[in-house]
Structures are given as C-alpha cells and as structure tokens.
Scaffold this motif. Structure first.
Motif, PDB file in Angstrom:
ATOM      1  N   ILE A 143       0.880  -1.167   0.000  1.00 22.42           N
ATOM      2  CA  ILE A 143       0.000   0.000   0.000  1.00 22.42           C
ATOM      3  C   ILE A 143       0.918   1.217   0.000  1.00 22.42           C
ATOM      4  O   ILE A 143       1.066   1.941   0.996  1.00 22.42           O
ATOM      5  N   ILE A 144       1.572   1.393  -1.127  1.00 22.17           N
ATOM      6  CA  ILE A 144       2.514   2.493  -1.348  1.00 22.17           C
ATOM      7  C   ILE A 144       2.262   2.992  -2.768  1.00 22.17           C
ATOM      8  O   ILE A 144       2.364   2.217  -3.718  1.00 22.17           O
ATOM      9  N   TYR A 145       1.934   4.270  -2.919  1.00 18.90           N
ATOM     10  CA  TYR A 145       1.643   4.781  -4.256  1.00 18.90           C
ATOM     11  C   TYR A 145       1.918   6.279  -4.304  1.00 18.90           C
ATOM     12  O   TYR A 145       1.649   7.004  -3.341  1.00 18.90           O
ATOM     13  N   THR A 146       2.468   6.714  -5.422  1.00 15.24           N
ATOM     14  CA  THR A 146       2.684   8.141  -5.675  1.00 15.24           C
ATOM     15  C   THR A 146       1.873   8.544  -6.898  1.00 15.24           C
ATOM     16  O   THR A 146       1.966   7.910  -7.949  1.00 15.24           O
ATOM     17  N   VAL A 147       1.088   9.601  -6.763  1.00 11.51           N
ATOM     18  CA  VAL A 147       0.173  10.023  -7.817  1.00 11.51           C
ATOM     19  C   VAL A 147       0.954  10.763  -8.913  1.00 11.51           C
ATOM     20  O   VAL A 147       1.698  11.700  -8.622  1.00 11.51           O
ATOM     21  N   SER A 152      -5.270  12.732 -10.227  1.00  3.48           N
ATOM     22  CA  SER A 152      -5.654  12.590  -8.827  1.00  3.48           C
ATOM     23  C   SER A 152      -6.139  11.168  -8.593  1.00  3.48           C
ATOM     24  O   SER A 152      -6.744  10.549  -9.479  1.00  3.48           O
ATOM     25  N   LEU A 153      -5.862  10.664  -7.388  1.00  2.00           N
ATOM     26  CA  LEU A 153      -6.272   9.320  -7.007  1.00  2.00           C
ATOM     27  C   LEU A 153      -7.509   9.417  -6.117  1.00  2.00           C
ATOM     28  O   LEU A 153      -7.490  10.097  -5.088  1.00  2.00           O
ATOM     29  N   TYR A 154      -8.594   8.735  -6.507  1.00  2.00           N
ATOM     30  CA  TYR A 154      -9.846   8.745  -5.759  1.00  2.00           C
ATOM     31  C   TYR A 154     -10.022   7.383  -5.090  1.00  2.00           C
ATOM     32  O   TYR A 154     -10.342   6.397  -5.749  1.00  2.00           O
ATOM     33  N   ILE A 155      -9.801   7.334  -3.773  1.00  2.00           N
ATOM     34  CA  ILE A 155      -9.888   6.087  -3.026  1.00  2.00           C
ATOM     35  C   ILE A 155     -11.322   5.889  -2.551  1.00  2.00           C
ATOM     36  O   ILE A 155     -11.877   6.739  -1.849  1.00  2.00           O
ATOM     37  N   HIS A 156     -11.941   4.773  -2.918  1.00  2.00           N
ATOM     38  CA  HIS A 156     -13.344   4.560  -2.589  1.00  2.00           C
ATOM     39  C   HIS A 156     -13.569   3.366  -1.664  1.00  2.00           C
ATOM     40  O   HIS A 156     -14.665   3.214  -1.096  1.00  2.00           O
ATOM     41  N   GLN A 157     -12.562   2.517  -1.484  1.00  2.06           N
ATOM     42  CA  GLN A 157     -12.749   1.349  -0.623  1.00  2.06           C
ATOM     43  C   GLN A 157     -11.425   0.929  -0.003  1.00  2.06           C
ATOM     44  O   GLN A 157     -10.397   0.876  -0.685  1.00  2.06           O
ATOM     45  N   VAL A 158     -11.434   0.625   1.296  1.00  2.00           N
ATOM     46  CA  VAL A 158     -10.262   0.089   1.983  1.00  2.00           C
ATOM     47  C   VAL A 158     -10.732  -0.997   2.946  1.00  2.00           C
ATOM     48  O   VAL A 158     -11.698  -0.806   3.687  1.00  2.00           O
ATOM     49  N   THR A 159     -10.045  -2.147   2.920  1.00  2.00           N
ATOM     50  CA  THR A 159     -10.375  -3.264   3.801  1.00  2.00           C
ATOM     51  C   THR A 159      -9.118  -3.714   4.534  1.00  2.00           C
ATOM     52  O   THR A 159      -8.090  -3.964   3.907  1.00  2.00           O
ATOM     53  N   PHE A 160      -9.195  -3.825   5.858  1.00  2.00           N
ATOM     54  CA  PHE A 160      -8.109  -4.311   6.690  1.00  2.00           C
ATOM     55  C   PHE A 160      -8.475  -5.697   7.211  1.00  2.00           C
ATOM     56  O   PHE A 160      -9.552  -5.871   7.794  1.00  2.00           O
ATOM     57  N   ASN A 161      -7.588  -6.674   7.026  1.00  2.00           N
ATOM     58  CA  ASN A 161      -7.772  -8.014   7.575  1.00  2.00           C
ATOM     59  C   ASN A 161      -6.607  -8.319   8.503  1.00  2.00           C
ATOM     60  O   ASN A 161      -5.461  -8.431   8.059  1.00  2.00           O
ATOM     61  N   SER A 162      -6.902  -8.436   9.788  1.00  2.00           N
ATOM     62  CA  SER A 162      -5.860  -8.625  10.794  1.00  2.00           C
ATOM     63  C   SER A 162      -5.829 -10.061  11.283  1.00  2.00           C
ATOM     64  O   SER A 162      -6.873 -10.709  11.405  1.00  2.00           O
ATOM     65  N   GLY A 163      -4.622 -10.544  11.586  1.00  2.00           N
ATOM     66  CA  GLY A 163      -4.461 -11.881  12.144  1.00  2.00           C
ATOM     67  C   GLY A 163      -4.582 -11.910  13.652  1.00  2.00           C
ATOM     68  O   GLY A 163      -4.381 -12.962  14.265  1.00  2.00           O
TER      69      GLY A 163
END
Length: 238
Positions: A143-147, A152-163
């Motif tokens: 999860i590393i990105y440079t625009v 422009s980057l439009y982020i619409h969804q993020v999901t975290f799955n933890s152990g």
C-alpha cells in the motif's frame, strides 16, 4: 446512476472504467501484506519490517533474485523526477544483479512477465529496497503509491484483515500523505482487532505528486495484516 462522463451512460461506472471506455480514467487495485507487524509503525508491504524510504532523487535500480532459476523478465512501473509515468522491462539473471535502463524517482508497481518467481526479487539501490516480489508471488504487494503529475487518485474502498486473535491485543493503523515539498500529514489513525471496512460514498482524494501509504503497529508481539484498497486514477481537468 449515470457514468461520470456525460457522453457515456452506464448503470455501473466502475465496470465501464474497468473496460477502459474512458482513457482518462484507470481503475487501480492495491493489495498490501506484512506478515510480522511489530510494536513500532511499519509500512504495509511484503518486504517486512520498518518504514518505507522514498528515493531523494531518481535512481538506477538493481534487480536480483535469491534464486538462480529466476531468469524471466519483470516490469517495473513508476515515475521520473517530473512525476511522469515511466516503465522498464528488466531481464533477470538469477542471483546476478541487473540494472534498469531508466532512473526511477518512485516505484508504484513491479511484476513478473513470465511464469512465477522461485526466489525473492529485490529492486533496490545501494542496499535500500524500493520494490519487492516475494517468492511464488509474481507481484509487488504494497500500500505504497505516488500520484502522477496532472492526475488525482480517488480512493473509494479500503479493507483491513488482521491476524489478531488475542482479545487483549490490538493493532493501530494510520494513513499518510506526503507532498512533493516534503510536507507530511498523517490524516487518519485507528485501532482494531480483526477486520475494518471503509466504503466511501464520497472518495478520499490524493492529489498529483503526492505520496500515499498506510502504516501499522501491534500493541504487543507481532501480527499479520493485509490491506486491500480500491481507487480510480483520473486526469485533472482544469
């Protein structure tokens, strides 16, 4: 719901973007994984612990595998010092380093172009790794990105799955954006134990020439964390 371009009507805008019916829009999927998040903040990418370090200037990269069997080509995607998109195809030579033709100021993605890699592939300069393809994966997980410039980057969804399974343990994650002049804003921070979902009705916007990454830490010991992020990259229309 109509498509965001008036000349293209569709009940499913994301499907039309995925079909590339508008050249100014690109659907992006990010998958990041860190198998051992410790008690200090670490960037979520599959190269392990520590915080990601960005190059201070455009650099020629050295590409090498831990296995002599890896002789396939890899594709590296990134940006030059003007934040313009550049690409390089490098033919690996196993455990012998091979350098890129282009100099990269940022690396946004890396993947194999044939088969799957046997060893771990590192893309680095002077010992600092800027992209990493884990064994048997074929692609950089981060999860590393440079625009790029003028987008422009439009982020619409993020999901975290933890152990995390111990009820007395938790994880803390934070999002960070860094401008081209070095101004850093850690705009979001949250604690959680297992899964977190963000479905944004109004997308979070990351403007041109901005670095974006997600970091996390464990309350104790080590934990695994995987993150999915869905976004659309759009050209800026002035």
């Amino acid at each position: 719901m109509a498509y965001f371009r008036r000349e293209i009507n569709s009940p499913d805008a994301m499907l039309e973007i995925g079909q590339q019916r508008d050249s100014s829009a690109q659907l992006l999927h990010f998958f990041g994984f860190n198998a051992a998040v410790g008690t200090t903040y670490e960037t979520i990418w599959n190269n392990g612990g520590g915080q990601y370090a960005y190059p201070s200037q455009a650099l020629t990269m050295s590409c090498v595998s831990t296995s002599a069997d890896d002789t396939q080509a890899i594709l590296i995607s990134g940006l030059d010092e003007d934040y313009q998109e550049i690409y390089d195809i490098v033919q690996l030579s196993g455990t012998t380093p091979v350098t890129t033709t282009n100099q990269f100021y940022r690396i946004n993605a890396a993947r194999t172009l044939a088969g799957v890699n046997v060893g771990a592939i590192s893309i680095s300069n002077s010992g600092t790794v800027y992209a990493y393809i884990g064994p048997d994966l074929g692609t950089h997980q981060a999860i590393i990105y440079t625009v790029p410039a003028s987008r422009s980057l439009y982020i619409h969804q993020v999901t975290f799955n933890s152990g995390t399974v111990n009820p007395n343990k938790f994880m803390t994650a934070r999002g960070s954006i860094i401008s081209s002049t070095g101004v850093e804003n850690r705009f979001w921070e949250s604690t959680f134990q297992q899964d977190v979902y963000f479905n944004l009705r109004v997308p979070f916007i990351v403007r041109e020439k901005t670095d974006f990454l997600i970091e996390a830490k464990s309350s104790s010991g080590e934990n695994e964390l995987s993150i999915y992020m869905g976004a659309v990259l759009l050209e800026d229309h002035v």
